[in-house]
Scaffold this motif. Structure first.
Motif, PDB file in Angstrom:
ATOM      1  N   GLY A 250       0.723  -1.056   0.067  1.00 19.02           N
ATOM      2  CA  GLY A 250      -0.131   0.104   0.075  1.00 19.02           C
ATOM      3  C   GLY A 250       0.815   1.316   0.037  1.00 19.02           C
ATOM      4  O   GLY A 250       0.289   2.340   0.080  1.00 19.02           O
ATOM      5  N   SER A 251       2.234   1.081   0.148  1.00 16.34           N
ATOM      6  CA  SER A 251       3.085   2.198   0.174  1.00 16.34           C
ATOM      7  C   SER A 251       3.814   2.769  -1.006  1.00 16.34           C
ATOM      8  O   SER A 251       4.544   3.562  -1.034  1.00 16.34           O
ATOM      9  CB  SER A 251       4.347   1.832   1.080  1.00 16.34           C
ATOM     10  N   PHE A 252       2.902   2.148  -2.044  1.00 16.84           N
ATOM     11  CA  PHE A 252       3.505   2.528  -3.600  1.00 16.84           C
ATOM     12  C   PHE A 252       3.323   3.861  -3.801  1.00 16.84           C
ATOM     13  O   PHE A 252       2.062   4.609  -3.560  1.00 16.84           O
ATOM     14  CB  PHE A 252       2.814   1.792  -4.565  1.00 16.84           C
TER      15      PHE A 252
ATOM     16  N   PRO B  90       8.992  -1.819   1.442  1.00 19.18           N
ATOM     17  CA  PRO B  90       8.735  -3.078   2.292  1.00 19.18           C
ATOM     18  C   PRO B  90       9.285  -3.181   3.609  1.00 19.18           C
ATOM     19  O   PRO B  90      10.418  -2.308   3.975  1.00 19.18           O
ATOM     20  CB  PRO B  90       9.685  -3.979   1.332  1.00 19.18           C
ATOM     21  N   ALA B  91       8.708  -3.951   4.509  1.00 24.29           N
ATOM     22  CA  ALA B  91       9.161  -4.264   5.677  1.00 24.29           C
ATOM     23  C   ALA B  91      10.435  -5.089   5.692  1.00 24.29           C
ATOM     24  O   ALA B  91      10.622  -5.930   4.947  1.00 24.29           O
ATOM     25  CB  ALA B  91       8.158  -4.916   6.663  1.00 24.29           C
ATOM     26  N   LYS B  92      11.176  -4.914   6.704  1.00 26.24           N
ATOM     27  CA  LYS B  92      12.527  -5.763   6.794  1.00 26.24           C
ATOM     28  C   LYS B  92      12.220  -7.228   7.085  1.00 26.24           C
ATOM     29  O   LYS B  92      12.941  -7.929   6.624  1.00 26.24           O
ATOM     30  CB  LYS B  92      13.329  -5.122   7.674  1.00 26.24           C
ATOM     31  N   SER B  93      10.960  -7.436   7.545  1.00 27.20           N
ATOM     32  CA  SER B  93      10.551  -8.516   8.207  1.00 27.20           C
ATOM     33  C   SER B  93       9.934  -9.484   6.705  1.00 27.20           C
ATOM     34  O   SER B  93       9.681 -10.599   6.854  1.00 27.20           O
ATOM     35  CB  SER B  93       9.519  -8.515   9.121  1.00 27.20           C
ATOM     36  N   SER B  94       9.717  -8.747   5.561  1.00 30.90           N
ATOM     37  CA  SER B  94       9.259  -9.317   4.416  1.00 30.90           C
ATOM     38  C   SER B  94       9.891 -10.314   3.809  1.00 30.90           C
ATOM     39  O   SER B  94      11.162 -10.250   4.014  1.00 30.90           O
ATOM     40  CB  SER B  94       9.048  -8.501   3.446  1.00 30.90           C
ATOM     41  N   THR B  95       9.480 -11.671   3.534  1.00 33.01           N
ATOM     42  CA  THR B  95      10.321 -12.659   2.915  1.00 33.01           C
ATOM     43  C   THR B  95      10.079 -12.408   1.432  1.00 33.01           C
ATOM     44  O   THR B  95      11.063 -13.091   0.737  1.00 33.01           O
ATOM     45  CB  THR B  95       9.834 -14.101   3.392  1.00 33.01           C
ATOM     46  N   SER B  96       9.155 -11.766   1.062  1.00 36.15           N
ATOM     47  CA  SER B  96       9.060 -11.758  -0.344  1.00 36.15           C
ATOM     48  C   SER B  96       9.908 -10.596  -1.103  1.00 36.15           C
ATOM     49  O   SER B  96      10.573 -10.766  -2.001  1.00 36.15           O
ATOM     50  CB  SER B  96       7.516 -11.115  -0.909  1.00 36.15           C
ATOM     51  N   TRP B  97      10.346  -9.630  -0.373  1.00 37.58           N
ATOM     52  CA  TRP B  97      11.018  -8.412  -0.780  1.00 37.58           C
ATOM     53  C   TRP B  97      12.414  -8.968  -1.466  1.00 37.58           C
ATOM     54  O   TRP B  97      13.004  -8.409  -2.273  1.00 37.58           O
ATOM     55  CB  TRP B  97      10.958  -7.041   0.028  1.00 37.58           C
TER      56      TRP B  97
ATOM     57  N   SER C 222      -1.325 -13.184   1.175  1.00 36.29           N
ATOM     58  CA  SER C 222      -1.134 -14.245   2.201  1.00 36.29           C
ATOM     59  C   SER C 222       0.309 -14.851   1.730  1.00 36.29           C
ATOM     60  O   SER C 222       0.928 -14.446   0.927  1.00 36.29           O
ATOM     61  CB  SER C 222      -1.996 -15.605   1.805  1.00 36.29           C
ATOM     62  N   ARG C 223       0.977 -15.668   2.942  1.00 31.87           N
ATOM     63  CA  ARG C 223       2.395 -16.177   2.602  1.00 31.87           C
ATOM     64  C   ARG C 223       2.060 -17.246   1.923  1.00 31.87           C
ATOM     65  O   ARG C 223       3.258 -18.035   1.586  1.00 31.87           O
ATOM     66  CB  ARG C 223       2.705 -16.318   4.044  1.00 31.87           C
ATOM     67  N   ASP C 224       1.203 -17.804   1.351  1.00 30.40           N
ATOM     68  CA  ASP C 224       0.974 -18.981   0.489  1.00 30.40           C
ATOM     69  C   ASP C 224       2.036 -19.077  -0.829  1.00 30.40           C
ATOM     70  O   ASP C 224       1.712 -18.092  -1.672  1.00 30.40           O
ATOM     71  CB  ASP C 224      -0.284 -19.349   0.084  1.00 30.40           C
TER      72      ASP C 224
END
Ligand SMILES: Cc1cc2nc3c(=O)[nH]c(=O)nc-3n(C[C@H](O)[C@H](O)[C@H](O)COP(=O)(O)O)c2cc1C
Length: 167
Positions: free
Chosen positions: A45-47, A61-68, A95-97
């Motif tokens: 949403g931060s775009f 992106p959050a530093k906790s993001s696994t996708s980034w 989701s993290r799926d």
């Protein structure tokens, strides 16, 4: 919940979220392909639009993001601006799926990046710079190509913790 005009300590994280949630945002899905050929999807949403010359966009992106980190490694990604009729798609994508992209109708962009079918506009981008930003990073990206896909639907909006459509 705070009352009108009430000030809060910046250290109060719940209030920080509540107050900042009063700022409406659009919702985008970032899509890319990793080295193994698997699709990566991340909802943000931060775009925001950043610069016209050169054409730059940004997001956080959050530093906790696994996708980034996977998108950063891929370098190129597509920004899909979601429409008001894509709330259900958005819930699935956030989701993290790891297999979520396989269940969402998609396509390929001009640069061969995965796309989300039904998005209202898209941008093919390449990572330009990544700056430290507290518990997030601030990403600047070059826009390689872009287009509007649909004008028949309003954008999906996130406001005060809920999905909304423009009136
Ligand atoms: C409407 C909406 C906006 C979001 N905006 C952001 C964002 O700007 N930055 C971010 O790091 N995560 C954001 N998220 C959370 C991510 O989509 C995702 O759930 C989170 O990064 C965890 O997944 P990951 O570990 O695969 O990255 C948002 C989620 C939603 C539903």
């Amino acid at each position: 919940m705070t009352t009108a005009n009430e000030r809060v300590s910046p250290l109060d994280q719940r209030s920080f979220r509540d107050v900042l949630g009063h700022y409406p945002t659009g919702v985008c899905a970032l899509t890319a392909i990793d080295d193994a050929g698997s699709p990566i999807v991340m909802v943000v949403g931060s775009f925001t639009s950043v610069s016209l010359d050169p054409p730059l966009v940004g997001f956080l992106p959050a530093k906790s993001s696994t996708s980034w980190p996977r998108i950063e490694q891929a370098r190129e990604f597509c920004v899909n601006i979601l429409g008001a009729d894509q709330e259900d798609v958005c819930r699935q994508l956030s989701s993290r799926d790891p297999d979520v992209y396989a269940r969402i109708p998609g396509g390929a962009s001009l640069h061969g990046l995965p796309t989300i079918a039904g998005a209202i506009a898209w941008m093919d981008c390449r990572v330009h710079a990544v700056h430290d930003a507290g518990d997030h990073v601030m990403v600047l990206a070059d826009v390689l190509d872009l287009g509007v896909a649909r004008t028949d639907v309003e954008p999906l909006v996130f406001f005060r913790g809920a999905y909304r459509a423009l009136a």
